[in-house]
Design a protein around this motif. Structure first.
Motif, short mmCIF file in Angstrom:
data_model
loop_
_atom_site.label_atom_id
_atom_site.label_comp_id
_atom_site.label_asym_id
_atom_site.label_seq_id
_atom_site.Cartn_x
_atom_site.Cartn_y
_atom_site.Cartn_z
N GLY A 3 0.82 -1.22 0.00
CA GLY A 3 0.00 0.00 0.00
C GLY A 3 0.84 1.26 0.00
O GLY A 3 0.54 2.23 -0.71
N VAL A 4 1.91 1.27 0.80
CA VAL A 4 2.81 2.43 0.82
C VAL A 4 3.45 2.63 -0.55
O VAL A 4 3.55 3.75 -1.05
CB VAL A 4 3.88 2.27 1.92
CG1 VAL A 4 4.98 3.30 1.78
CG2 VAL A 4 3.24 2.35 3.29
N THR A 14 2.98 6.00 -3.00
CA THR A 14 4.11 6.83 -3.43
C THR A 14 4.36 6.72 -4.93
O THR A 14 5.00 7.58 -5.50
CB THR A 14 5.40 6.44 -2.69
OG1 THR A 14 5.70 5.07 -2.97
CG2 THR A 14 5.25 6.65 -1.20
N GLY A 15 3.87 5.66 -5.55
CA GLY A 15 4.06 5.49 -6.98
C GLY A 15 5.41 4.91 -7.36
O GLY A 15 5.74 4.83 -8.54
N SER A 16 6.19 4.52 -6.39
CA SER A 16 7.49 3.89 -6.66
C SER A 16 7.76 2.88 -5.55
O SER A 16 7.03 2.79 -4.57
CB SER A 16 8.60 4.93 -6.71
OG SER A 16 8.75 5.55 -5.45
#
Length: 64
Positions: free
Chosen positions: A25-26, A30-32
């Motif tokens: 999920g993190v 963050t998208g990366s």
């Protein structure tokens, strides 16, 4: 000793899956790739297995 290994794996797998989902999920937020989910899963699994065996060994040494 068998009970300690079973308990360690049970708690480790359940806790590891929770941490895996959290890390995934993190990373999605963050998208990366910030956190490695597999590393966290293995860390929780190893820690809980080691703790369970240590608790059982200390009980054996204490004579309970």
């Amino acid at each position: 000793m068998i009970r300690a290994i079973f308990t360690g794996f049970s708690v480790g797998i359940l806790g590891g899956v929770g941490v895996y989902v959290l890390a995934t999920g993190v990373n999605q937020l963050t998208g990366s790739t910030v956190l490695n989910p597999i590393a966290f899963l293995l860390l929780v699994l190893g820690g809980s297995l080691t703790a369970s065996i240590g608790i059982e060994l200390s009980k054996d040494l204490a004579g309970e």
